[in-house]
Design an enzyme around this catalytic site. Structure first.
Site, mmCIF file in Angstrom:
data_model
loop_
_atom_site.group_PDB
_atom_site.id
_atom_site.type_symbol
_atom_site.label_atom_id
_atom_site.label_comp_id
_atom_site.label_asym_id
_atom_site.label_seq_id
_atom_site.Cartn_x
_atom_site.Cartn_y
_atom_site.Cartn_z
ATOM 1 C CE1 TYR A 65 -3.612 2.600 0.571
ATOM 2 C CE2 TYR A 65 -2.417 3.265 2.536
ATOM 3 C CZ TYR A 65 -3.413 3.490 1.616
ATOM 4 O OH TYR A 65 -4.221 4.598 1.736
ATOM 5 C CG ASP A 123 5.617 3.784 1.144
ATOM 6 O OD1 ASP A 123 5.852 4.411 2.196
ATOM 7 O OD2 ASP A 123 4.493 3.704 0.631
ATOM 8 C CE LYS A 158 0.494 4.762 8.536
ATOM 9 N NZ LYS A 158 0.582 4.150 7.231
HETATM 10 C C1 LIG Z 1 0.058 4.685 5.858
HETATM 11 C C2 LIG Z 1 0.858 4.461 4.624
HETATM 12 C C3 LIG Z 1 0.815 5.335 3.527
HETATM 13 C C4 LIG Z 1 -0.143 6.487 3.463
HETATM 14 O O1 LIG Z 1 0.115 7.440 4.448
HETATM 15 P P1 LIG Z 1 -1.087 8.439 4.856
HETATM 16 O O2 LIG Z 1 -0.440 9.345 5.856
HETATM 17 O O3 LIG Z 1 -2.169 7.593 5.414
HETATM 18 O O4 LIG Z 1 -1.488 9.152 3.617
HETATM 19 C C5 LIG Z 1 1.677 5.102 2.478
HETATM 20 N N1 LIG Z 1 2.533 4.079 2.484
HETATM 21 C C6 LIG Z 1 2.610 3.216 3.516
HETATM 22 C C7 LIG Z 1 3.607 2.113 3.483
HETATM 23 C C8 LIG Z 1 1.757 3.367 4.606
HETATM 24 O O5 LIG Z 1 1.810 2.477 5.614
#
Ligand SMILES: *Cc1c(COP(=O)(O)O)cnc(C)c1O
Length: 436
Positions: free
Chosen positions: A143, A238, A266
């Protein structure tokens, strides 16, 4: 008589889609009415009904230091007194950028944004500009936020046109996204053979943690790195979940792989809305106003959020709680495995890496099996999780309300809190086997 929570939930559903501002919060995956939280402290959530729950969701990852760590709270309060947005240069974001670039060699420059989604969206734009190529390769089960081009998964087989995973995503946007299964060398080779000279970047979660926790083989990751280098594609990690959590330098540090670009979110904001993307200076200098890649934000590098991130990261840098978090992870894993064994539920496979944990339920009588690819998650898992989830919550433990979301350990989870999860699991499994 309807409870306080049911009343709030009925009101919320009238004024927001599904009653929520982010889908998983609606409890669709587990059924029932969501908890409405009134306050939180340390490892605990307190709901509107007055229940205390040990929190292993931790706002989906940002709260590596638990709820309301005193140093972060004090710094935020102080920052508030000085005003909460200036719309011009300030020293908070400078200090945070220095802390990161001085300690993470592959991040020579960083730009702050407001979410992980924004970070990914911007990094992909830079990758396309810098390589002059259009296609982005991603992996099924990873994701990357809700940017259009990443809401795509593979159709049936690699030869198919990728199809959007969400309504409202234009097929032409989806067409520039290539999708490959995780843990599959041959599929990766095929994609590079067909499209190698048009792949701007490969993006992945180096520890996929948004479709269950799917630990990847180091060999596979190394091979992926080699293929991107050979084809002059950029490698984007990511690290929105894993950054500053798995190590200060995230999974890149743990794996010894230096990505070209990295996206953060995060933990980087200590629970406030912050994202960031960074990498080699020559790539980051493509970004406006130095370069032609436009990216901006009215509230980007918001001072209050920057201070929360700065205090959080300073503490992580100074106290380096990573060995302790790993140890906690091991303890929890062992405790939960023992409970499953005692209850004759060896089919529940515990998967853990650092402070992230997840279990996959293979169904009574089946043997446990390591899962590295979302296709290998059995159908029985989601169904069984629903029942288990509510029982565990009833015993005072808050897990993510979805079979596909991981558990998050933080520095404030003490042995007693791990024990509370173990006890809640034991009681729940007992009830299930007793048919209660
Ligand atoms: C949570 C998440 C996102 C998106 O971040 P948001 O702050 O919710 O937009 C993108 N990549 C990864 C791996 C994530 O865990």
């Amino acid at each position: 008589m309807t409870s306080q929570t049911e009343q709030l939930w009925a009101r919320a559903k009238k004024v927001s889609p599904g009653g929520v501002h982010s889908p998983v919060r609606a409890f669709k995956g587990v059924g029932g009415v969501p908890s409405f939280i009134k306050s939180a402290q340390g490892p605990y959530l307190f709901d509107e009904e007055g229940n205390r729950l040990v929190d292993f969701c931790m706002s989906w990852g940002p709260l590596l230091l638990g709820h309301q760590p005193p140093t972060v709270k004090a710094a935020v309060a102080e920052a508030l007194d000085r005003g909460w947005t200036f719309g011009t240069c300030e020293s908070y974001s400078l200090e945070l950028a220095e802390l990161i670039t001085q300690n993470i060699p592959w991040v020579e420059k960083i730009r702050f944004v407001n979410s992980g989604t924004e970070a990914v969206m911007s990094a992909l734009r830079v990758a396309r500009a810098a390589t002059g190529r259009n296609k982005i390769l991603k992996f099924t089960g990873c994701y990357h936020g809700h940017v259009d081009s990443m809401l795509v998964k593979a159709g049936s087989g690699l030869a198919d046109m990728p199809s959007p995973d969400s309504a409202g995503v234009s097929p032409s946007v989806a067409g520039d996204t290539l999708v490959c299964p995780l843990d599959d060398e041959a599929a990766l080779q095929t994609v590079f053979d067909c499209h190698g000279d048009d792949i701007a970047a490969v993006i992945l979660e180096p520890i996929p943690a948004n479709n269950g926790l799917l630990p990847q083989r180091k060999d596979w990751l190394k091979n992926l790195e080699a293929l991107t280098r050979k084809n002059n594609s950029l490698l984007i990690f990511d690290e929105v979940i894993s950054g500053f959590r798995m190590a200060f330098g995230g999974m890149a540090e743990r794996l010894g792989i230096a990505p070209d670009m990295v996206t953060y979110g995060k933990v980087i904001g200590g629970g406030f809305p912050v994202g960031g993307y960074g990498g080699k200076a020559e790539l980051m200098d493509w970004v406006a106003p130095t370069g032609p890649v436009y990216q901006a934000g009215t509230l980007s590098a918001n001072p209050v959020a920057m201070v929360a991130g700065l205090e959080t990261l300073r503490l992580l840098k100074d106290e380096a709680p990573y060995a302790a978090l790993e140890q906690k992870g091991v303890e929890l894993e062992n405790m939960l495995k023992e409970i499953c064994q005692q209850q004759g539920r060896e089919d529940i496979q515990l998967q853990r890496e650092g402070s992230l944990f997840w279990s996959v339920i293979h169904g009574q009588g089946n043997s446990p099996k390591m899962v590295r690819n979302p296709d290998d998650i059995p159908a029985v898992h989601a169904e069984s999780y629903k029942d288990l989830y509510h029982r565990i919550r009833h015993h005072g433990v808050y897990l993510a309300p979805s079979a596909y979301e991981v558990g998050f350990l933080s520095t404030v989870h003490e042995p007693e809190h791990l024990q509370m999860l173990a006890t809640a699991l034991a009681s729940s499994l007992q009830e299930i086997s007793a048919g209660a």
